[in-house]
Scaffold this active site. Structure first.
Site, PDB file in Angstrom:
ATOM      1  N   GLU A 176       0.800  -1.216   0.000  1.00  0.00           N
ATOM      2  CA  GLU A 176       0.000   0.000   0.000  1.00  0.00           C
ATOM      3  C   GLU A 176       0.842   1.279   0.000  1.00  0.00           C
ATOM      4  O   GLU A 176       0.312   2.358   0.298  1.00  0.00           O
ATOM      5  CB  GLU A 176      -0.967   0.020   1.201  1.00  0.00           C
ATOM      6  CG  GLU A 176      -1.870  -1.210   1.287  1.00  0.00           C
ATOM      7  CD  GLU A 176      -2.936  -1.100   2.376  1.00  0.00           C
ATOM      8  OE1 GLU A 176      -3.590  -0.056   2.453  1.00  0.00           O
ATOM      9  OE2 GLU A 176      -3.095  -2.074   3.135  1.00  0.00           O
ATOM     10  N   HIS A 259     -10.083   3.319  19.165  1.00  0.00           N
ATOM     11  CA  HIS A 259     -11.019   2.293  19.629  1.00  0.00           C
ATOM     12  C   HIS A 259     -10.465   1.619  20.883  1.00  0.00           C
ATOM     13  O   HIS A 259      -9.280   1.344  20.965  1.00  0.00           O
ATOM     14  CB  HIS A 259     -11.168   1.185  18.565  1.00  0.00           C
ATOM     15  CG  HIS A 259     -12.142   1.515  17.482  1.00  0.00           C
ATOM     16  ND1 HIS A 259     -12.083   0.925  16.246  1.00  0.00           N
ATOM     17  CD2 HIS A 259     -13.206   2.345  17.468  1.00  0.00           C
ATOM     18  CE1 HIS A 259     -13.081   1.386  15.501  1.00  0.00           C
ATOM     19  NE2 HIS A 259     -13.763   2.264  16.218  1.00  0.00           N
ATOM     20  N   TYR A 265      -3.684  -4.785  17.813  1.00  0.00           N
ATOM     21  CA  TYR A 265      -2.959  -4.200  18.933  1.00  0.00           C
ATOM     22  C   TYR A 265      -1.656  -3.528  18.510  1.00  0.00           C
ATOM     23  O   TYR A 265      -0.575  -3.905  18.930  1.00  0.00           O
ATOM     24  CB  TYR A 265      -2.743  -5.253  20.032  1.00  0.00           C
ATOM     25  CG  TYR A 265      -4.061  -5.633  20.679  1.00  0.00           C
ATOM     26  CD1 TYR A 265      -4.608  -4.844  21.678  1.00  0.00           C
ATOM     27  CD2 TYR A 265      -4.789  -6.738  20.231  1.00  0.00           C
ATOM     28  CE1 TYR A 265      -5.840  -5.150  22.243  1.00  0.00           C
ATOM     29  CE2 TYR A 265      -6.013  -7.057  20.773  1.00  0.00           C
ATOM     30  CZ  TYR A 265      -6.535  -6.261  21.787  1.00  0.00           C
ATOM     31  OH  TYR A 265      -7.755  -6.562  22.335  1.00  0.00           O
ATOM     32  N   HIS A 266      -1.792  -2.538  17.652  1.00  0.00           N
ATOM     33  CA  HIS A 266      -0.697  -1.625  17.314  1.00  0.00           C
ATOM     34  C   HIS A 266      -1.391  -0.270  17.260  1.00  0.00           C
ATOM     35  O   HIS A 266      -2.369  -0.109  16.505  1.00  0.00           O
ATOM     36  CB  HIS A 266      -0.075  -1.977  15.961  1.00  0.00           C
ATOM     37  CG  HIS A 266       0.996  -1.009  15.534  1.00  0.00           C
ATOM     38  ND1 HIS A 266       2.341  -1.305  15.587  1.00  0.00           N
ATOM     39  CD2 HIS A 266       0.902   0.260  15.075  1.00  0.00           C
ATOM     40  CE1 HIS A 266       3.034  -0.248  15.158  1.00  0.00           C
ATOM     41  NE2 HIS A 266       2.180   0.721  14.844  1.00  0.00           N
ATOM     42  N   HIS A 268      -3.263   2.912  16.665  1.00  0.00           N
ATOM     43  CA  HIS A 268      -3.711   3.586  15.451  1.00  0.00           C
ATOM     44  C   HIS A 268      -4.879   4.497  15.785  1.00  0.00           C
ATOM     45  O   HIS A 268      -5.577   4.282  16.783  1.00  0.00           O
ATOM     46  CB  HIS A 268      -4.102   2.561  14.369  1.00  0.00           C
ATOM     47  CG  HIS A 268      -5.187   1.625  14.791  1.00  0.00           C
ATOM     48  ND1 HIS A 268      -4.951   0.519  15.600  1.00  0.00           N
ATOM     49  CD2 HIS A 268      -6.520   1.616  14.548  1.00  0.00           C
ATOM     50  CE1 HIS A 268      -6.077  -0.118  15.811  1.00  0.00           C
ATOM     51  NE2 HIS A 268      -7.057   0.533  15.193  1.00  0.00           N
TER      52      HIS A 268
HETATM   53  C1  DD3 Z   1      -8.797  -6.213   8.647  1.00  0.00           C
HETATM   54  C2  DD3 Z   1      -8.435  -4.573  10.485  1.00  0.00           C
HETATM   55  C3  DD3 Z   1      -7.863  -5.179   9.212  1.00  0.00           C
HETATM   56  C4  DD3 Z   1     -10.577  -8.117   7.689  1.00  0.00           C
HETATM   57  C5  DD3 Z   1     -10.540  -6.862   7.155  1.00  0.00           C
HETATM   58  C6  DD3 Z   1      -9.663  -5.906   7.643  1.00  0.00           C
HETATM   59  N1  DD3 Z   1      -6.702  -0.609   6.104  1.00  0.00           N
HETATM   60  C7  DD3 Z   1      -6.749  -4.164   7.279  1.00  0.00           C
HETATM   61  C8  DD3 Z   1      -5.147  -5.352   5.945  1.00  0.00           C
HETATM   62  C9  DD3 Z   1      -4.808  -4.201   5.264  1.00  0.00           C
HETATM   63  C10 DD3 Z   1      -6.442  -2.948   6.589  1.00  0.00           C
HETATM   64  C11 DD3 Z   1      -7.059  -1.680   6.833  1.00  0.00           C
HETATM   65  C12 DD3 Z   1      -8.836  -7.486   9.183  1.00  0.00           C
HETATM   66  C13 DD3 Z   1      -6.101  -5.340   6.942  1.00  0.00           C
HETATM   67 CL1  DD3 Z   1     -11.614  -6.462   5.907  1.00  0.00          CL
HETATM   68  C14 DD3 Z   1      -9.708  -8.446   8.703  1.00  0.00           C
HETATM   69  O1  DD3 Z   1      -7.682  -4.105   8.288  1.00  0.00           O
HETATM   70  C15 DD3 Z   1      -5.458  -2.984   5.575  1.00  0.00           C
HETATM   71  N2  DD3 Z   1      -5.124  -1.862   4.885  1.00  0.00           N
HETATM   72  N3  DD3 Z   1      -8.021  -1.509   7.747  1.00  0.00           N
HETATM   73  C16 DD3 Z   1      -5.756  -0.714   5.170  1.00  0.00           C
HETATM   74  N4  DD3 Z   1      -5.428   0.395   4.457  1.00  0.00           N
END
Ligand code: DD3
Length: 328
Positions: A176, A259, A265-266, A268
Protein backbone atom coordinates in the site's frame (compact mmCIF):
# COMPACT_ATOMS: atom_id res chain seq x y z
CA UNK A 1 -17.33 -5.22 -11.77
CA UNK A 2 -15.27 -6.93 -9.10
CA UNK A 3 -12.77 -4.77 -7.34
CA UNK A 4 -10.04 -6.36 -5.27
CA UNK A 5 -9.41 -4.31 -2.18
CA UNK A 6 -6.85 -6.52 -0.53
CA UNK A 7 -3.44 -6.75 -2.14
CA UNK A 8 -3.36 -10.00 -4.09
CA UNK A 9 -0.99 -12.45 -2.54
CA UNK A 10 0.48 -15.80 -3.39
CA UNK A 11 -1.36 -18.89 -2.27
CA UNK A 12 1.39 -20.99 -0.83
CA UNK A 13 2.47 -19.03 2.18
CA UNK A 14 4.36 -20.69 4.96
CA UNK A 15 2.70 -19.62 8.14
CA UNK A 16 3.61 -20.58 11.67
CA UNK A 17 0.88 -18.85 13.58
CA UNK A 18 -2.76 -18.46 12.94
CA UNK A 19 -3.95 -14.94 12.58
CA UNK A 20 -6.85 -12.78 13.51
CA UNK A 21 -6.05 -9.84 11.34
CA UNK A 22 -5.96 -11.06 7.80
CA UNK A 23 -2.21 -11.34 7.63
CA UNK A 24 -1.31 -11.42 3.99
CA UNK A 25 2.30 -12.39 4.60
CA UNK A 26 4.73 -10.95 2.12
CA UNK A 27 2.55 -8.42 0.39
CA UNK A 28 4.67 -8.55 -2.72
CA UNK A 29 4.47 -12.25 -3.44
CA UNK A 30 3.15 -13.06 -6.86
CA UNK A 31 -0.54 -12.63 -7.45
CA UNK A 32 -1.07 -15.61 -9.69
CA UNK A 33 -3.20 -15.32 -12.75
CA UNK A 34 -6.32 -16.95 -11.38
CA UNK A 35 -9.43 -15.03 -10.48
CA UNK A 36 -9.31 -14.80 -6.69
CA UNK A 37 -12.89 -16.04 -6.42
CA UNK A 38 -12.77 -18.72 -9.07
CA UNK A 39 -14.93 -21.66 -8.08
CA UNK A 40 -16.21 -19.93 -4.94
CA UNK A 41 -18.67 -22.24 -3.22
CA UNK A 42 -20.97 -20.46 -0.80
CA UNK A 43 -21.28 -22.17 2.57
CA UNK A 44 -23.11 -19.67 4.74
CA UNK A 45 -24.34 -16.11 4.80
CA UNK A 46 -22.65 -14.83 7.96
CA UNK A 47 -24.52 -11.56 8.11
CA UNK A 48 -26.41 -9.21 5.86
CA UNK A 49 -27.83 -5.74 6.13
CA UNK A 50 -30.36 -4.30 3.72
CA UNK A 51 -29.75 -0.88 5.26
CA UNK A 52 -25.95 -0.98 4.81
CA UNK A 53 -26.25 -2.81 1.45
CA UNK A 54 -23.72 -5.37 2.62
CA UNK A 55 -23.49 -9.14 2.78
CA UNK A 56 -20.81 -11.22 4.51
CA UNK A 57 -20.24 -14.66 3.05
CA UNK A 58 -18.29 -17.73 4.07
CA UNK A 59 -17.31 -20.23 1.42
CA UNK A 60 -14.53 -22.25 -0.11
CA UNK A 61 -12.27 -21.50 -3.01
CA UNK A 62 -9.92 -23.86 -4.73
CA UNK A 63 -6.61 -22.28 -5.55
CA UNK A 64 -4.50 -23.56 -8.46
CA UNK A 65 -5.29 -27.25 -8.07
CA UNK A 66 -4.74 -26.98 -4.33
CA UNK A 67 -6.99 -28.06 -1.49
CA UNK A 68 -10.11 -26.06 -0.80
CA UNK A 69 -9.46 -22.96 1.23
CA UNK A 70 -11.89 -21.08 3.48
CA UNK A 71 -12.67 -17.56 2.39
CA UNK A 72 -14.71 -14.70 3.76
CA UNK A 73 -16.11 -12.44 1.07
CA UNK A 74 -17.67 -9.08 1.91
CA UNK A 75 -19.82 -7.43 -0.74
CA UNK A 76 -20.93 -3.83 -0.42
CA UNK A 77 -22.75 -1.54 -2.81
CA UNK A 78 -20.84 1.70 -3.21
CA UNK A 79 -22.38 5.06 -2.30
CA UNK A 80 -23.37 7.56 -4.97
CA UNK A 81 -21.24 10.56 -5.64
CA UNK A 82 -22.21 13.80 -7.29
CA UNK A 83 -19.71 13.61 -10.15
CA UNK A 84 -21.15 10.39 -11.53
CA UNK A 85 -24.84 11.30 -11.27
CA UNK A 86 -24.99 12.93 -14.70
CA UNK A 87 -23.25 10.05 -16.53
CA UNK A 88 -25.40 7.60 -14.54
CA UNK A 89 -28.62 9.22 -15.74
CA UNK A 90 -27.35 9.90 -19.28
CA UNK A 91 -25.66 6.53 -19.90
CA UNK A 92 -28.30 4.22 -18.52
CA UNK A 93 -30.42 3.47 -21.56
CA UNK A 94 -32.52 0.99 -19.63
CA UNK A 95 -35.13 2.61 -17.43
CA UNK A 96 -37.82 0.05 -16.69
CA UNK A 97 -41.14 1.29 -15.37
CA UNK A 98 -42.24 -0.55 -12.22
CA UNK A 99 -45.32 1.44 -11.35
CA UNK A 100 -47.06 4.68 -12.08
CA UNK A 101 -49.74 6.28 -9.94
CA UNK A 102 -50.75 9.93 -10.22
CA UNK A 103 -47.58 12.05 -10.04
CA UNK A 104 -45.57 9.12 -8.68
CA UNK A 105 -43.60 6.62 -10.70
CA UNK A 106 -40.96 4.07 -9.85
CA UNK A 107 -38.35 2.89 -12.34
CA UNK A 108 -35.55 0.40 -12.31
CA UNK A 109 -32.40 1.86 -13.79
CA UNK A 110 -29.64 -0.39 -15.08
CA UNK A 111 -26.33 1.45 -14.73
CA UNK A 112 -23.41 0.88 -17.10
CA UNK A 113 -20.84 -1.53 -15.57
CA UNK A 114 -18.37 1.21 -14.58
CA UNK A 115 -21.05 2.88 -12.46
CA UNK A 116 -22.33 -0.31 -10.91
CA UNK A 117 -19.42 -1.15 -8.68
CA UNK A 118 -19.62 -3.65 -5.86
CA UNK A 119 -16.80 -3.28 -3.35
CA UNK A 120 -15.47 -6.78 -2.73
CA UNK A 121 -13.20 -7.60 0.18
CA UNK A 122 -11.69 -11.07 0.35
CA UNK A 123 -10.05 -12.66 3.36
CA UNK A 124 -8.28 -15.77 2.21
CA UNK A 125 -7.30 -18.06 3.73
CA UNK A 126 -9.81 -17.17 6.45
CA UNK A 127 -9.45 -18.61 9.94
CA UNK A 128 -12.30 -19.60 12.24
CA UNK A 129 -11.78 -16.29 14.01
CA UNK A 130 -12.41 -14.34 10.83
CA UNK A 131 -15.53 -16.36 10.13
CA UNK A 132 -16.87 -15.93 13.68
CA UNK A 133 -16.09 -12.23 13.70
CA UNK A 134 -18.74 -11.56 11.08
CA UNK A 135 -21.45 -13.81 12.49
CA UNK A 136 -24.24 -11.81 14.07
CA UNK A 137 -24.06 -12.26 17.83
CA UNK A 138 -25.47 -10.99 21.10
CA UNK A 139 -23.15 -8.44 22.67
CA UNK A 140 -22.49 -7.69 26.33
CA UNK A 141 -20.86 -4.80 28.17
CA UNK A 142 -17.73 -5.37 30.22
CA UNK A 143 -16.36 -2.87 32.72
CA UNK A 144 -12.63 -3.35 32.74
CA UNK A 145 -10.78 -1.81 35.70
CA UNK A 146 -7.04 -1.16 35.56
CA UNK A 147 -6.60 -4.32 37.65
CA UNK A 148 -8.81 -6.35 35.29
CA UNK A 149 -6.63 -5.20 32.42
CA UNK A 150 -3.48 -6.43 34.16
CA UNK A 151 -5.01 -9.70 35.41
CA UNK A 152 -7.36 -10.68 32.60
CA UNK A 153 -7.10 -8.67 29.39
CA UNK A 154 -3.33 -8.26 29.05
CA UNK A 155 -2.55 -11.95 29.66
CA UNK A 156 -5.31 -12.80 27.19
CA UNK A 157 -3.90 -10.48 24.50
CA UNK A 158 -0.44 -11.91 25.05
CA UNK A 159 -1.68 -15.50 24.82
CA UNK A 160 -3.24 -14.85 21.41
CA UNK A 161 -1.11 -14.82 18.31
CA UNK A 162 -2.71 -11.78 16.75
CA UNK A 163 -0.63 -11.19 13.65
CA UNK A 164 -0.31 -7.60 12.57
CA UNK A 165 1.94 -8.31 9.62
CA UNK A 166 -0.24 -6.13 7.42
CA UNK A 167 0.49 -3.15 9.71
CA UNK A 168 4.24 -3.78 9.46
CA UNK A 169 3.88 -4.15 5.68
CA UNK A 170 2.44 -0.62 5.58
CA UNK A 171 5.11 0.82 7.91
CA UNK A 172 7.89 -0.86 5.90
CA UNK A 173 6.33 0.16 2.55
CA UNK A 174 5.94 -3.47 1.53
CA UNK A 175 2.24 -2.92 0.90
CA UNK A 176 0.00 0.00 0.00
CA UNK A 177 3.00 2.37 -0.30
CA UNK A 178 1.34 4.15 -3.20
CA UNK A 179 -1.70 4.88 -1.02
CA UNK A 180 0.12 6.79 1.73
CA UNK A 181 -1.45 10.22 2.17
CA UNK A 182 1.04 11.61 4.68
CA UNK A 183 4.07 10.42 6.59
CA UNK A 184 6.05 11.74 9.53
CA UNK A 185 9.10 9.46 9.50
CA UNK A 186 10.21 10.13 13.09
CA UNK A 187 10.62 6.65 14.65
CA UNK A 188 9.22 7.73 18.02
CA UNK A 189 6.82 10.55 17.25
CA UNK A 190 5.91 9.80 13.64
CA UNK A 191 3.17 7.90 11.83
CA UNK A 192 1.72 6.97 8.43
CA UNK A 193 -1.69 8.28 7.37
CA UNK A 194 -3.43 5.99 4.88
CA UNK A 195 -6.99 5.34 3.65
CA UNK A 196 -8.63 2.55 5.57
CA UNK A 197 -9.78 -0.52 3.71
CA UNK A 198 -13.37 0.40 4.38
CA UNK A 199 -13.16 3.50 2.19
CA UNK A 200 -13.10 3.28 -1.62
CA UNK A 201 -11.76 6.88 -1.85
CA UNK A 202 -14.31 7.82 -4.46
CA UNK A 203 -16.32 10.30 -2.38
CA UNK A 204 -15.32 12.25 0.72
CA UNK A 205 -18.76 11.78 2.32
CA UNK A 206 -17.58 8.51 3.84
CA UNK A 207 -13.91 9.46 4.22
CA UNK A 208 -12.02 7.01 6.43
CA UNK A 209 -8.28 7.11 7.05
CA UNK A 210 -6.09 5.55 9.73
CA UNK A 211 -2.92 6.92 11.29
CA UNK A 212 -0.58 4.06 12.14
CA UNK A 213 2.15 5.08 14.58
CA UNK A 214 5.78 4.26 13.84
CA UNK A 215 6.79 3.00 17.30
CA UNK A 216 6.02 -0.66 17.87
CA UNK A 217 4.75 -2.08 21.12
CA UNK A 218 2.08 0.50 21.99
CA UNK A 219 -0.80 -1.94 22.06
CA UNK A 220 -3.74 0.32 22.79
CA UNK A 221 -5.21 3.25 24.70
CA UNK A 222 -4.31 1.40 27.92
CA UNK A 223 -0.57 1.79 27.23
CA UNK A 224 -0.69 5.54 26.69
CA UNK A 225 1.03 7.93 29.12
CA UNK A 226 2.10 11.57 28.98
CA UNK A 227 5.27 10.35 27.23
CA UNK A 228 3.14 9.72 24.15
CA UNK A 229 1.71 13.25 24.00
CA UNK A 230 4.12 14.45 21.28
CA UNK A 231 3.17 11.46 19.10
CA UNK A 232 -0.56 11.95 19.70
CA UNK A 233 -0.38 15.68 19.02
CA UNK A 234 1.52 15.07 15.79
CA UNK A 235 -1.15 12.61 14.68
CA UNK A 236 -3.92 15.08 15.54
CA UNK A 237 -2.43 18.21 14.00
CA UNK A 238 -0.48 16.82 11.06
CA UNK A 239 -3.29 14.40 10.25
CA UNK A 240 -5.85 17.22 10.12
CA UNK A 241 -3.52 19.34 8.01
CA UNK A 242 -2.83 16.53 5.53
CA UNK A 243 -6.55 15.78 5.15
CA UNK A 244 -7.32 19.47 4.62
CA UNK A 245 -4.65 19.63 1.91
CA UNK A 246 -5.61 16.43 0.13
CA UNK A 247 -9.39 16.32 0.55
CA UNK A 248 -10.31 19.91 1.52
CA UNK A 249 -12.05 18.71 4.69
CA UNK A 250 -11.31 20.96 7.69
CA UNK A 251 -10.48 19.53 11.12
CA UNK A 252 -13.86 20.52 12.56
CA UNK A 253 -15.56 18.14 10.13
CA UNK A 254 -13.49 15.15 11.14
CA UNK A 255 -14.15 12.61 13.88
CA UNK A 256 -10.71 11.62 15.17
CA UNK A 257 -10.68 8.76 17.67
CA UNK A 258 -9.19 5.55 19.03
CA UNK A 259 -11.02 2.29 19.63
CA UNK A 260 -11.01 0.41 22.90
CA UNK A 261 -10.86 -2.53 22.42
CA UNK A 262 -9.07 -2.02 19.14
CA UNK A 263 -9.31 -4.66 16.43
CA UNK A 264 -5.52 -4.88 16.23
CA UNK A 265 -2.96 -4.20 18.93
CA UNK A 266 -0.70 -1.63 17.31
CA UNK A 267 -1.67 1.94 18.19
CA UNK A 268 -3.71 3.59 15.45
CA UNK A 269 -6.11 6.51 15.19
CA UNK A 270 -9.26 6.67 13.04
CA UNK A 271 -10.13 9.75 10.96
CA UNK A 272 -13.69 9.68 9.62
CA UNK A 273 -16.02 12.26 8.08
CA UNK A 274 -18.15 13.74 10.86
CA UNK A 275 -21.30 13.34 8.76
CA UNK A 276 -20.63 9.65 8.18
CA UNK A 277 -21.75 7.08 10.74
CA UNK A 278 -18.76 4.83 10.37
CA UNK A 279 -18.93 1.49 12.18
CA UNK A 280 -17.32 1.71 15.62
CA UNK A 281 -18.21 5.29 16.48
CA UNK A 282 -20.45 4.24 19.38
CA UNK A 283 -19.87 5.61 22.89
CA UNK A 284 -18.81 2.19 24.17
CA UNK A 285 -15.93 1.99 21.72
CA UNK A 286 -14.71 5.37 20.44
CA UNK A 287 -12.44 7.71 22.43
CA UNK A 288 -11.87 11.11 20.84
CA UNK A 289 -8.18 11.82 20.35
CA UNK A 290 -8.56 15.39 21.66
CA UNK A 291 -10.09 14.02 24.89
CA UNK A 292 -7.36 11.40 25.19
CA UNK A 293 -4.73 14.14 24.91
CA UNK A 294 -6.46 16.26 27.58
CA UNK A 295 -6.85 13.33 29.95
CA UNK A 296 -3.16 12.45 29.65
CA UNK A 297 -2.21 16.08 30.21
CA UNK A 298 -4.15 16.04 33.47
CA UNK A 299 -2.91 12.61 34.55
CA UNK A 300 -0.13 10.65 32.88
CA UNK A 301 -1.54 7.36 34.28
CA UNK A 302 -5.15 8.15 33.37
CA UNK A 303 -5.63 5.23 30.99
CA UNK A 304 -3.68 2.76 33.11
CA UNK A 305 -6.09 3.22 35.99
CA UNK A 306 -9.46 4.13 34.53
CA UNK A 307 -12.30 1.69 34.22
CA UNK A 308 -13.03 1.31 30.52
CA UNK A 309 -16.39 -0.02 29.39
CA UNK A 310 -16.77 -1.86 26.10
CA UNK A 311 -18.87 -4.49 24.39
CA UNK A 312 -17.84 -8.04 23.57
CA UNK A 313 -19.56 -10.59 21.36
CA UNK A 314 -21.08 -13.61 23.11
CA UNK A 315 -18.55 -16.03 21.63
CA UNK A 316 -15.47 -13.97 22.33
CA UNK A 317 -12.82 -15.71 24.39
CA UNK A 318 -12.14 -12.54 26.38
CA UNK A 319 -15.77 -12.48 27.58
CA UNK A 320 -15.33 -16.03 28.85
CA UNK A 321 -12.24 -14.93 30.79
CA UNK A 322 -14.22 -12.14 32.46
CA UNK A 323 -17.02 -14.58 33.30
CA UNK A 324 -14.61 -17.10 34.80
CA UNK A 325 -13.13 -14.35 36.96
CA UNK A 326 -16.66 -13.53 38.15
CA UNK A 327 -16.44 -10.05 36.66
CA UNK A 328 -19.61 -10.12 34.59
C1 DD3 B 1 -8.80 -6.21 8.65
C2 DD3 B 1 -8.44 -4.57 10.48
C3 DD3 B 1 -7.86 -5.18 9.21
C4 DD3 B 1 -10.58 -8.12 7.69
C5 DD3 B 1 -10.54 -6.86 7.16
C6 DD3 B 1 -9.66 -5.91 7.64
N1 DD3 B 1 -6.70 -0.61 6.10
C7 DD3 B 1 -6.75 -4.16 7.28
C8 DD3 B 1 -5.15 -5.35 5.94
C9 DD3 B 1 -4.81 -4.20 5.26
C10 DD3 B 1 -6.44 -2.95 6.59
C11 DD3 B 1 -7.06 -1.68 6.83
C12 DD3 B 1 -8.84 -7.49 9.18
C13 DD3 B 1 -6.10 -5.34 6.94
CL1 DD3 B 1 -11.61 -6.46 5.91
C14 DD3 B 1 -9.71 -8.45 8.70
O1 DD3 B 1 -7.68 -4.10 8.29
C15 DD3 B 1 -5.46 -2.98 5.57
N2 DD3 B 1 -5.12 -1.86 4.88
N3 DD3 B 1 -8.02 -1.51 7.75
C16 DD3 B 1 -5.76 -0.71 5.17
N4 DD3 B 1 -5.43 0.40 4.46
Amino acid sequence: MLLMTMAPTGDKRKREDDTENGDSGDAKSSAGTQHPLSGFRLQTVLRESARDKTIFLHGQVTGDGQDAEDAVVILERAPFHVDTISPLLANSPELKLQLKNDIYSVYQLTPPPELNEVKTTIIRPATDKHIKKYLRQEIYLVQETGEDYKNITLPFIESQSFSIQWVYNILEKKAEADRIVYENPDPEHGFILIPDFKWNQKQVEDLYLIAICNPRGIKSLRDLTADHLPLLKNILHEGQEAILKRYSIPGNQLRIYLHYQPSYYHLHVHFTALGHDAPGITVERAHLLCDVIQNLEMDSRYYAGRTLTYALRADEALLKQFKEAGKC
